[in-house]
Design an enzyme around this catalytic site. Structure first.
Site, PDB file in Angstrom:
ATOM      1  N   ASN A   1       0.818  -1.209   0.000  1.00  0.00           N
ATOM      2  CA  ASN A   1       0.000   0.000   0.000  1.00  0.00           C
ATOM      3  C   ASN A   1       0.857   1.266   0.000  1.00  0.00           C
ATOM      4  O   ASN A   1       1.648   1.503   0.906  1.00  0.00           O
ATOM      5  CB  ASN A   1      -0.901  -0.017   1.248  1.00  0.00           C
ATOM      6  CG  ASN A   1      -2.136   0.839   1.076  1.00  0.00           C
ATOM      7  OD1 ASN A   1      -2.250   1.613   0.131  1.00  0.00           O
ATOM      8  ND2 ASN A   1      -3.071   0.713   2.003  1.00  0.00           N
TER       9      ASN A   1
ATOM     10  N   HIS B   1     -15.510  -4.772   9.848  1.00  0.00           N
ATOM     11  CA  HIS B   1     -15.194  -3.452  10.392  1.00  0.00           C
ATOM     12  C   HIS B   1     -16.474  -2.652  10.608  1.00  0.00           C
ATOM     13  O   HIS B   1     -17.114  -2.224   9.639  1.00  0.00           O
ATOM     14  CB  HIS B   1     -14.289  -2.681   9.445  1.00  0.00           C
ATOM     15  CG  HIS B   1     -12.891  -3.194   9.388  1.00  0.00           C
ATOM     16  ND1 HIS B   1     -11.833  -2.419   8.973  1.00  0.00           N
ATOM     17  CD2 HIS B   1     -12.362  -4.390   9.716  1.00  0.00           C
ATOM     18  CE1 HIS B   1     -10.718  -3.127   9.031  1.00  0.00           C
ATOM     19  NE2 HIS B   1     -11.022  -4.338   9.471  1.00  0.00           N
TER      20      HIS B   1
ATOM     21  N   ARG C   1     -14.816  -5.758  14.536  1.00  0.00           N
ATOM     22  CA  ARG C   1     -13.941  -4.681  14.994  1.00  0.00           C
ATOM     23  C   ARG C   1     -14.749  -3.396  15.083  1.00  0.00           C
ATOM     24  O   ARG C   1     -15.452  -3.037  14.126  1.00  0.00           O
ATOM     25  CB  ARG C   1     -12.774  -4.481  14.013  1.00  0.00           C
ATOM     26  CG  ARG C   1     -11.654  -3.619  14.572  1.00  0.00           C
ATOM     27  CD  ARG C   1     -10.630  -3.261  13.517  1.00  0.00           C
ATOM     28  NE  ARG C   1     -11.021  -2.080  12.762  1.00  0.00           N
ATOM     29  CZ  ARG C   1     -10.201  -1.392  11.962  1.00  0.00           C
ATOM     30  NH1 ARG C   1      -8.951  -1.798  11.782  1.00  0.00           N
ATOM     31  NH2 ARG C   1     -10.622  -0.333  11.306  1.00  0.00           N
TER      32      ARG C   1
ATOM     33  N   TYR D   1      -8.416   8.146  11.689  1.00  0.00           N
ATOM     34  CA  TYR D   1      -8.073   7.033  10.812  1.00  0.00           C
ATOM     35  C   TYR D   1      -8.781   5.761  11.268  1.00  0.00           C
ATOM     36  O   TYR D   1      -8.873   5.467  12.461  1.00  0.00           O
ATOM     37  CB  TYR D   1      -6.562   6.796  10.814  1.00  0.00           C
ATOM     38  CG  TYR D   1      -6.137   5.645   9.937  1.00  0.00           C
ATOM     39  CD1 TYR D   1      -6.140   5.783   8.554  1.00  0.00           C
ATOM     40  CD2 TYR D   1      -5.760   4.423  10.479  1.00  0.00           C
ATOM     41  CE1 TYR D   1      -5.773   4.731   7.726  1.00  0.00           C
ATOM     42  CE2 TYR D   1      -5.393   3.366   9.666  1.00  0.00           C
ATOM     43  CZ  TYR D   1      -5.399   3.518   8.292  1.00  0.00           C
ATOM     44  OH  TYR D   1      -5.033   2.479   7.485  1.00  0.00           O
TER      45      TYR D   1
ATOM     46  N   ASP E   1      -8.757  -1.625  17.034  1.00  0.00           N
ATOM     47  CA  ASP E   1      -7.445  -1.316  16.461  1.00  0.00           C
ATOM     48  C   ASP E   1      -6.968   0.037  16.982  1.00  0.00           C
ATOM     49  O   ASP E   1      -7.651   1.048  16.815  1.00  0.00           O
ATOM     50  CB  ASP E   1      -7.539  -1.292  14.935  1.00  0.00           C
ATOM     51  CG  ASP E   1      -6.175  -1.294  14.264  1.00  0.00           C
ATOM     52  OD1 ASP E   1      -5.163  -1.051  14.949  1.00  0.00           O
ATOM     53  OD2 ASP E   1      -6.127  -1.529  13.040  1.00  0.00           O
TER      54      ASP E   1
ATOM     55  N   HIS F   1      -3.953   1.280  16.049  1.00  0.00           N
ATOM     56  CA  HIS F   1      -3.160   1.836  14.952  1.00  0.00           C
ATOM     57  C   HIS F   1      -1.813   2.382  15.417  1.00  0.00           C
ATOM     58  O   HIS F   1      -1.354   3.424  14.950  1.00  0.00           O
ATOM     59  CB  HIS F   1      -3.948   2.922  14.201  1.00  0.00           C
ATOM     60  CG  HIS F   1      -5.153   2.399  13.487  1.00  0.00           C
ATOM     61  ND1 HIS F   1      -6.444   2.752  13.838  1.00  0.00           N
ATOM     62  CD2 HIS F   1      -5.271   1.511  12.476  1.00  0.00           C
ATOM     63  CE1 HIS F   1      -7.297   2.125  13.050  1.00  0.00           C
ATOM     64  NE2 HIS F   1      -6.620   1.358  12.221  1.00  0.00           N
TER      65      HIS F   1
ATOM     66  N   GLU G   1      -5.488  -4.276  18.967  1.00  0.00           N
ATOM     67  CA  GLU G   1      -4.518  -4.483  17.893  1.00  0.00           C
ATOM     68  C   GLU G   1      -3.539  -3.315  17.818  1.00  0.00           C
ATOM     69  O   GLU G   1      -3.924  -2.157  17.953  1.00  0.00           O
ATOM     70  CB  GLU G   1      -5.290  -4.626  16.574  1.00  0.00           C
ATOM     71  CG  GLU G   1      -4.448  -4.709  15.330  1.00  0.00           C
ATOM     72  CD  GLU G   1      -5.301  -4.657  14.088  1.00  0.00           C
ATOM     73  OE1 GLU G   1      -4.761  -4.309  13.020  1.00  0.00           O
ATOM     74  OE2 GLU G   1      -6.511  -4.957  14.172  1.00  0.00           O
TER      75      GLU G   1
ATOM     76  N   GLU H   1       0.816  -6.899  11.435  1.00  0.00           N
ATOM     77  CA  GLU H   1       0.449  -6.704  10.038  1.00  0.00           C
ATOM     78  C   GLU H   1       1.561  -6.042   9.238  1.00  0.00           C
ATOM     79  O   GLU H   1       1.611  -6.181   8.011  1.00  0.00           O
ATOM     80  CB  GLU H   1      -0.845  -5.910   9.905  1.00  0.00           C
ATOM     81  CG  GLU H   1      -0.760  -4.445  10.287  1.00  0.00           C
ATOM     82  CD  GLU H   1      -2.100  -3.742  10.134  1.00  0.00           C
ATOM     83  OE1 GLU H   1      -2.186  -2.817   9.321  1.00  0.00           O
ATOM     84  OE2 GLU H   1      -3.055  -4.123  10.825  1.00  0.00           O
TER      85      GLU H   1
ATOM     86  N   ARG I   1      -0.362 -11.204  13.466  1.00  0.00           N
ATOM     87  CA  ARG I   1      -1.190 -10.754  12.347  1.00  0.00           C
ATOM     88  C   ARG I   1      -0.426 -10.655  11.025  1.00  0.00           C
ATOM     89  O   ARG I   1      -0.840  -9.978  10.089  1.00  0.00           O
ATOM     90  CB  ARG I   1      -1.822  -9.404  12.688  1.00  0.00           C
ATOM     91  CG  ARG I   1      -2.683  -9.445  13.953  1.00  0.00           C
ATOM     92  CD  ARG I   1      -3.627  -8.265  14.029  1.00  0.00           C
ATOM     93  NE  ARG I   1      -4.626  -8.324  12.986  1.00  0.00           N
ATOM     94  CZ  ARG I   1      -4.712  -7.473  11.974  1.00  0.00           C
ATOM     95  NH1 ARG I   1      -3.834  -6.488  11.856  1.00  0.00           N
ATOM     96  NH2 ARG I   1      -5.661  -7.603  11.069  1.00  0.00           N
TER      97      ARG I   1
ATOM     98  N   HIS J   1      -3.936 -10.012   8.997  1.00  0.00           N
ATOM     99  CA  HIS J   1      -4.409  -8.781   8.380  1.00  0.00           C
ATOM    100  C   HIS J   1      -5.190  -9.120   7.119  1.00  0.00           C
ATOM    101  O   HIS J   1      -4.841 -10.050   6.397  1.00  0.00           O
ATOM    102  CB  HIS J   1      -3.171  -7.942   8.051  1.00  0.00           C
ATOM    103  CG  HIS J   1      -3.427  -6.626   7.405  1.00  0.00           C
ATOM    104  ND1 HIS J   1      -4.214  -5.651   7.981  1.00  0.00           N
ATOM    105  CD2 HIS J   1      -2.955  -6.097   6.250  1.00  0.00           C
ATOM    106  CE1 HIS J   1      -4.221  -4.584   7.197  1.00  0.00           C
ATOM    107  NE2 HIS J   1      -3.479  -4.824   6.142  1.00  0.00           N
TER     108      HIS J   1
ATOM    109  N   ASP K   1      -6.136  -3.504   0.948  1.00  0.00           N
ATOM    110  CA  ASP K   1      -4.880  -3.436   0.204  1.00  0.00           C
ATOM    111  C   ASP K   1      -4.263  -4.812  -0.003  1.00  0.00           C
ATOM    112  O   ASP K   1      -3.205  -4.931  -0.617  1.00  0.00           O
ATOM    113  CB  ASP K   1      -3.886  -2.495   0.876  1.00  0.00           C
ATOM    114  CG  ASP K   1      -3.511  -2.933   2.278  1.00  0.00           C
ATOM    115  OD1 ASP K   1      -4.371  -3.473   2.989  1.00  0.00           O
ATOM    116  OD2 ASP K   1      -2.347  -2.715   2.668  1.00  0.00           O
TER     117      ASP K   1
ATOM    118  N   GLU L   1      -9.103 -11.206   9.413  1.00  0.00           N
ATOM    119  CA  GLU L   1      -9.724  -9.931   9.065  1.00  0.00           C
ATOM    120  C   GLU L   1     -10.316 -10.024   7.661  1.00  0.00           C
ATOM    121  O   GLU L   1      -9.729 -10.616   6.763  1.00  0.00           O
ATOM    122  CB  GLU L   1      -8.684  -8.811   9.119  1.00  0.00           C
ATOM    123  CG  GLU L   1      -9.241  -7.435   8.795  1.00  0.00           C
ATOM    124  CD  GLU L   1      -8.190  -6.340   8.904  1.00  0.00           C
ATOM    125  OE1 GLU L   1      -8.573  -5.161   8.935  1.00  0.00           O
ATOM    126  OE2 GLU L   1      -6.980  -6.667   8.962  1.00  0.00           O
TER     127      GLU L   1
ATOM    128  N   TRP M   1       2.195   5.597  12.707  1.00  0.00           N
ATOM    129  CA  TRP M   1       2.701   4.260  12.935  1.00  0.00           C
ATOM    130  C   TRP M   1       3.980   4.030  12.158  1.00  0.00           C
ATOM    131  O   TRP M   1       4.250   4.659  11.189  1.00  0.00           O
ATOM    132  CB  TRP M   1       1.661   3.210  12.530  1.00  0.00           C
ATOM    133  CG  TRP M   1       1.075   3.423  11.192  1.00  0.00           C
ATOM    134  CD1 TRP M   1       1.546   2.983   9.979  1.00  0.00           C
ATOM    135  CD2 TRP M   1      -0.103   4.155  10.872  1.00  0.00           C
ATOM    136  NE1 TRP M   1       0.754   3.355   8.964  1.00  0.00           N
ATOM    137  CE2 TRP M   1      -0.284   4.097   9.486  1.00  0.00           C
ATOM    138  CE3 TRP M   1      -1.027   4.850  11.635  1.00  0.00           C
ATOM    139  CZ2 TRP M   1      -1.354   4.709   8.833  1.00  0.00           C
ATOM    140  CZ3 TRP M   1      -2.072   5.447  10.998  1.00  0.00           C
ATOM    141  CH2 TRP M   1      -2.228   5.392   9.608  1.00  0.00           C
TER     142      TRP M   1
END
Length: 402
Positions: free
Chosen positions: A37, A122, A147, A159, A210, A212, A236, A262, A283, A312, A316, A339, A402
């Site tokens: 991504n 999600h 989630r 986000y 999550d 993030h 997560e 991930e 993940r 994950h 993407d 996921e 991140w």
């Protein structure tokens, strides 16, 4: 079965994907996902300029030897670009081997360890009420694991809160957008979300969240402790994982299960967290962790320490990766959850696939190989279109991402 050619296909049916197609002298072809991504063309170049010339003429059945050749032979090892490229080759070769055998991939991985693969969706909203309604919608579709993410008062854009419901893409067209983040506001608000969810739905659904990577270790410990009454399935990426000792501090302060990985690329990113039992779910993915071959090794190490997989599965990762992941998921004994962010109808049309969803579970199907193909004519109608994930800054302007 000799490799006669290979090529990279870059397309954008709603978002960018990089796909490797390997051809053989027996007329069989295999597909591997190489999507990274926001850095898609880096992997495409790595494959086209450096990997494919080394593949032609090799025996496609020699999967492990080719993996080791690409990993060790480059000298410059690891990293997301290298490992995504290797993953694409590895996945394509497993696809070929299974097609040659006339079997679904999971049969070559030891057969099924379960009847189906539990997935999580999600659910998100601009506020707690909207998120609760989204969770209700997922439960209505039969999801057992969900989630939950919510917007935060005082922050314009958070986000992980998508622009749609079932379908949304976190990457945005053009250069990376910048958003504002407040840890203080988040830590005060997140427990209220899960209090509301448990009040409305009880403890039947598995609830995930999550973070993030946006907390320090002690902040993550505080969050985990505050969420303990609501018995989350996991939190997560509570903190960036470069400093893996940080997870020891989090463990000292909470029994809320932890998930991470991930952005991991090899078993070396995972081994200390697993061996020291600092996480509960790993993940790592087929596409970013070196393919099916390497992800199996990560899962085998995790099994020794009662760590389960939770790969994950954002948009993407192309359907090619999802197809391979489901064969992996259904075969490994220490699977936890997968996921599942649904792709758009345009993506599904470009990548016809054998896997299917029913009442909270995915089924890989029994088509020989990993069960995913590509319509190259349709893919050509969707040229590459640059897009990036957002970058976060604290309210004082400090870069925090991140």
């Amino acid at each position: 079965m000799k490799i006669t050619a290979a090529r990279v296909i870059v397309c954008c049916p709603g978002r960018n994907f990089v796909t490797l197609k390997v051809e053989t002298d027996e007329g069989l072809t295999g597909l591997g996902d190489a999507t990274l991504n926001g850095r898609e063309l880096a992997v495409a170049s790595y494959l086209a300029d450096h990997v494919i010339p080394c593949l032609v003429g090799r025996d496609a059945h020699q999967i492990e030897d080719i993996w080791q050749y690409l990993y060790r032979g480059a000298y410059w090892r690891r990293g997301p670009v290298t490992m995504s490229a290797i993953a694409a080759v590895d996945t394509a070769l497993w696809d070929l081997k299974a097609k040659a055998a006339g079997l679904p991939l999971y049969q070559l991985l030891g057969g099924k360890s379960r009847a189906a693969v539990m997935v999580y969706g999600h659910a998100n909203g601009r506020d707690i009420e909207e998120t609760c309604d989204a969770v209700a919608a997922y439960m209505g579709e039969g999801y057992r694991a969900i989630r939950a993410q919510s917007g935060i008062p005082g922050l314009e854009k958070v986000y992980g809160i998508g622009r749609g419901t079932t379908f949304y893409e976190p990457a945005e067209k053009g250069l990376p957008p910048e958003t504002t983040w407040s840890t203080e506001k988040y830590l005060d608000y997140a427990p209220k979300l899960f209090e509301a969810l448990r009040t409305r739905f009880g403890f039947e659904p598995h609830l995930l969240h999550d973070v993030h990577h946006r907390l320090t270790p002690i902040e993550a410990g505080r969050l985990g402790k505050s969420l303990e009454p609501y018995r989350l399935f996991w939190i997560e990426d509570p903190t960036p994982a470069e400093n893996q000792e940080a997870f020891r501090l989090i463990r000292q302060h909470t029994v809320t299960p932890l998930a991470v990985g991930e952005v991991f690329n090899t078993i070396y990113d995972c081994k200390d967290l697993i061996q020291n039992q600092l996480v509960d779910y790993i993940r790592a993915t087929v596409v970013h962790a070196g393919g099916v071959s390497h992800l199996r090794k990560i899962a085998a190490l995790a099994e020794l320490y009662q760590v389960r997989t939770g790969s994950h599965g954002a948009t993407d990762l192309s359907p090619v990766c999802m197809g391979a992941a489901l064969h992996f998921d259904i075969s490994v004994p220490n699977f936890g959850v997968q996921e599942y962010m649904r792709h758009t109808p345009e993506t599904d049309a470009v990548f016809p696939h054998a896997y299917s969803f029913d009442r909270g579970y995915l089924y890989p199907g029994d088509t020989p190989g990993h069960g995913v193909e590509i319509d190259e004519t349709l893919a050509a109608k969707y040229p590459y279109d640059p897009a990036y994930l957002p970058v976060a800054r604290l309210e004082d302007g400090t870069l925090w991402n991140w």
